[in-house]
Design a protein around this motif. Structure first.
Motif, mmCIF file in Angstrom:
data_model
loop_
_atom_site.group_PDB
_atom_site.id
_atom_site.type_symbol
_atom_site.label_atom_id
_atom_site.label_comp_id
_atom_site.label_asym_id
_atom_site.label_seq_id
_atom_site.Cartn_x
_atom_site.Cartn_y
_atom_site.Cartn_z
ATOM 1 N N LYS A 85 91.250 46.777 48.070
ATOM 2 C CA LYS A 85 90.071 46.113 47.524
ATOM 3 C C LYS A 85 89.815 46.658 46.113
ATOM 4 O O LYS A 85 90.198 47.780 45.798
ATOM 5 C CB LYS A 85 88.867 46.420 48.415
ATOM 6 C CG LYS A 85 88.866 45.689 49.745
ATOM 7 C CD LYS A 85 87.501 45.059 49.942
ATOM 8 C CE LYS A 85 87.305 44.322 51.226
ATOM 9 N NZ LYS A 85 88.367 43.629 51.831
ATOM 10 N N ASN A 137 79.875 35.305 52.378
ATOM 11 C CA ASN A 137 80.804 36.422 52.406
ATOM 12 C C ASN A 137 81.987 36.109 53.340
ATOM 13 O O ASN A 137 81.824 35.471 54.376
ATOM 14 C CB ASN A 137 79.905 37.583 52.820
ATOM 15 C CG ASN A 137 80.552 38.730 53.479
ATOM 16 O OD1 ASN A 137 81.510 38.587 54.206
ATOM 17 N ND2 ASN A 137 79.993 39.876 53.208
ATOM 18 N N SER A 156 86.037 32.318 63.854
ATOM 19 C CA SER A 156 86.645 32.893 65.059
ATOM 20 C C SER A 156 85.820 32.541 66.288
ATOM 21 O O SER A 156 86.378 32.221 67.346
ATOM 22 C CB SER A 156 86.735 34.422 64.947
ATOM 23 O OG SER A 156 87.430 34.783 63.801
ATOM 24 N N LEU A 182 84.819 34.245 58.357
ATOM 25 C CA LEU A 182 85.910 34.391 59.329
ATOM 26 C C LEU A 182 85.346 34.674 60.714
ATOM 27 O O LEU A 182 85.893 34.203 61.721
ATOM 28 C CB LEU A 182 86.869 35.514 58.884
ATOM 29 C CG LEU A 182 87.627 35.252 57.576
ATOM 30 C CD1 LEU A 182 88.572 36.399 57.261
ATOM 31 C CD2 LEU A 182 88.395 33.936 57.628
ATOM 32 N N GLY A 183 84.225 35.417 60.768
ATOM 33 C CA GLY A 183 83.576 35.689 62.054
ATOM 34 C C GLY A 183 83.091 34.397 62.706
ATOM 35 O O GLY A 183 83.334 34.157 63.896
ATOM 36 N N SER A 207 84.071 37.841 55.300
ATOM 37 C CA SER A 207 84.192 38.330 56.676
ATOM 38 C C SER A 207 83.212 37.605 57.592
ATOM 39 O O SER A 207 83.500 37.363 58.762
ATOM 40 C CB SER A 207 84.008 39.842 56.745
ATOM 41 O OG SER A 207 82.926 40.236 55.959
ATOM 42 N N ARG A 208 82.053 37.222 57.026
ATOM 43 C CA ARG A 208 81.094 36.478 57.840
ATOM 44 C C ARG A 208 81.658 35.096 58.188
ATOM 45 O O ARG A 208 81.597 34.645 59.334
ATOM 46 C CB ARG A 208 79.777 36.350 57.059
ATOM 47 C CG ARG A 208 78.702 35.740 57.868
ATOM 48 C CD ARG A 208 77.321 36.233 57.514
ATOM 49 N NE ARG A 208 76.384 35.280 58.117
ATOM 50 C CZ ARG A 208 75.593 34.501 57.404
ATOM 51 N NH1 ARG A 208 75.576 34.586 56.095
ATOM 52 N NH2 ARG A 208 74.804 33.655 58.011
#
Lengths: 252, 329
Positions: free
Chosen positions: A105, B2, B11, B7-8, B4-5
């Motif tokens: 990152k 965001n 999923s 992708l959460g 990761s949110r």
């Protein structure tokens, strides 16, 4: 100190040499303008120096491994491509790609470099806007900021100031000046001979692929060179503001 | 949003649809029965249906969706063109040609997995031909031209096979296979497709940074240390492996690779690298949903997945174009 050395660089298109036996060396702290008429081979020369173009002869940059080269030299191509509507900050951050380990990152240092580059090009307030929504001149500034964010000792730029308004043309040349004063090396293909005369410490004049003149602007922008290479006459005057260059008429 | 949110959330959608896919079917078991049969293995018929029919079907829907979504995102990122889709490089039609030749010659009936194996061989041949035609440098134009040529050639041979087929049953079998479906697949299909797809996914997942850099064009990306020739090789082999395997087990399913990256692009800030995982999950969700829909809409008529996908996908795509047009003016 020599930052960049090129010997006998030749690029052939078929039988015809587009860049013909060019040798040059650039020292740290120089801001060099590469000038010449359309089709003189400026872009091809720059791409060959970078190793992006098949060539014969040697270039100290082309011989570096790709990753190390990317940390040594930043390249601003002439076509200002922005393929996707990414945010300005994301686009400028791409300049940090060569500094990132695989999958890592961006670090605080990467963010700081991006922020400095955005500030240098007066792009504060643009960070979250989609780069493709900006005007042509603004996009050019974003792309220059990407080059600055790469923070390399050498910068090669192909017509970096084309399409900018006069204030940003001058600002960009002054940023290059400032970087050169910090010991960086700048080589930029320029069409605006006035800006080249005023802001460059050295000019390289290319004609039909050959390097025909190399030296301080006043030694390169002679009436003979201007006539034989560009086919123009110009008013060139040394003033308290530096060298002033104004093209006057076509001589052939 | 965001990453990761996002992708959460995706999923969670995939997980919910996966469960729904396991629980919906013509046999009409209760939810409790189905799950206990799947996990514990009691109650003979229910266990058989759950383990041998519904579980592989749901798994294949996820695998095919991931392959198509990921490939679409990778191709669009590499070609810097939102209209690119996995079929563009000719893998889908070549895999279909391999399968059709197997069906026509009767080779498909010679052993259980003869059909998917033939399709994979078709995909492999097309990739070798593509790499040969597209040349050693990392350009995208030659790749598109070579892909179009291979697609056209494979399409012509497909028509030739149908044309010369003496047997109307073989023709209808071929046509039905080409419509694309996940019904009547077994764990053998999962096992033959998974290793090939996994290789493709791994290659495609490694493209993120190179695709991000390509946002600035080929020259700028190359100057930033991205090796375009290797990037293109990984992309082509990755797309061929995942889409070739998907076509081999499910037939030709269009629109997923085109529409899914298009829908998700605004949610990842248009970053091509971030679009890869998002599109993989989005593709899985879309194929799962469509495969549930074909069972609900016409349970008795064996509605084909590829047909439904095109019926939903084309208007969706037109809507997206309309939206894009409004933004541009």
């Amino acid at each position: 100190m020599t930052a960049l050395a090129v010997t006998d660089l030749t690029v052939l298109r078929g039988e015809c040499p587009v860049v013909d036996q060019v040798s040059l060396s650039l020292r740290a702290g120089e801001i060099t303008g590469l000038i010449g008429p359309n089709g003189a081979g400026k872009t091809t020369l720059l791409r060959a120096i970078l190793g992006l173009q098949p060539h014969s002869g040697t270039s100290s940059l082309a011989s570096l491994p790709a990753r190390q080269r990317a940390r040594t030299v930043a390249w601003m191509p002439q076509n200002r491509e922005i393929a996707w509507p990414v945010a300005v900050e994301t686009l400028v951050m791409l300049g940090r790609v060569p500094h990132l380990a695989g999958g890592a990152k961006p670090s605080a240092e990467d963010r700081a470099a991006t922020a400095r580059a955005l500030a240098d090009m007066a792009l504060n307030g643009f960070e979250t806007r989609a780069a493709t929504d900006l005007s042509g001149g603004e996009q050019a500034r974003v792309l220059i900021a990407r080059v600055l964010a790469q923070e390399t000792p050498i910068i090669l730029a192909d017509e970096p100031i084309a399409g900018l308004d006069p204030a940003f043309q001058i600002a960009t040349m002054q940023i290059f000046r400032c970087l050169a004063d910090q010991g960086k090396t700048i080589l930029a293909a320029l069409h605006d001979l006035g800006l080249a005369a005023r802001h460059c410490t050295r000019l390289l004049l290319l004609d039909k692929g050959r390097l025909v003149a190399d030296g301080p602007p006043r030694d390169v922008l002679t009436p003979e060179n201007l006539h034989s290479v560009f086919g123009i006459a110009a008013h060139v005057m040394e003033t308290e503001h530096g060298l002033i260059f104004q093209p006057l008429e076509i001589t052939r | 949003m965001n990453l990761s949110r996002l992708l959460g959330i995706l999923s969670a959608i995939v997980a919910a649809l996966f469960c729904a896919s396991l629980l919906i079917g013509p046999a009409g078991f209760g939810i409790g029965d189905s799950i206990s049969a799947l996990v514990r293995g009691d109650g003979e018929a229910v266990t058989l249906v759950m383990r041998e029919i519904r579980l592989p079907r749901a798994l294949l829907a996820v695998m095919v969706g991931v392959s198509l979504g990921l490939s679409g995102a990778a191709l669009q990122g590499f070609l810097r063109n939102p209209l690119a889709e996995p079929g563009l490089i000719g893998v889908t039609s070549s895999a279909a040609l391999g399968a059709v030749i197997a069906l026509q010659t009767g080779f498909a009936a010679s052993f259980a997995l003869a059909l998917p194996v033939s399709a994979l061989i078709g995909a492999l041949v097309s990739v070798l031909l593509l790499l040969l035609l597209a040349g050693p440098r990392g350009g995208s134009l030659t790749l598109i031209l070579a892909g179009i040529a291979i697609s056209a050639l494979a399409g012509a041979f497909l028509s030739l096979v149908l044309n010369l087929s003496p047997n109307p049953f073989a023709v209808s079998e071929i046509v039905f296979w080409m419509l694309g479906s996940l019904s009547d697949r077994s764990f053998d299909h999962v096992l033959i497709a998974l290793p090939v797809m996994a290789l493709g996914w791994a290659l495609l997942a490694s493209l993120g940074r190179g695709l991000d850099a390509l946002t600035l064009g080929q020259d700028a990306a190359a100057s930033m240390g991205i090796h375009l020739g290797r990037l293109r090789l990984r992309m082509v082999v990755g797309v061929a492996a995942s889409v070739g395997a998907a076509t081999a087990v499910a037939g030709a399913i269009g629109f997923v690779g085109l529409v899914v990256p298009h829908i998700l692009r605004p949610f990842v800030g248009a970053r091509p690298g971030a679009l890869l995982p998002a599109s993989a999950l989005g593709g899985a969700a879309m194929v799962l949903a469509a495969d549930i829909a074909v069972r609900l809409i016409l349970p008795d008529r064996d509605l084909k997945l590829g047909v439904l996908m095109a019926i939903i996908g084309a208007p969706l795509f037109l809507h997206l174009i309309y939206k894009t047009r409004r933004q541009m003016t």
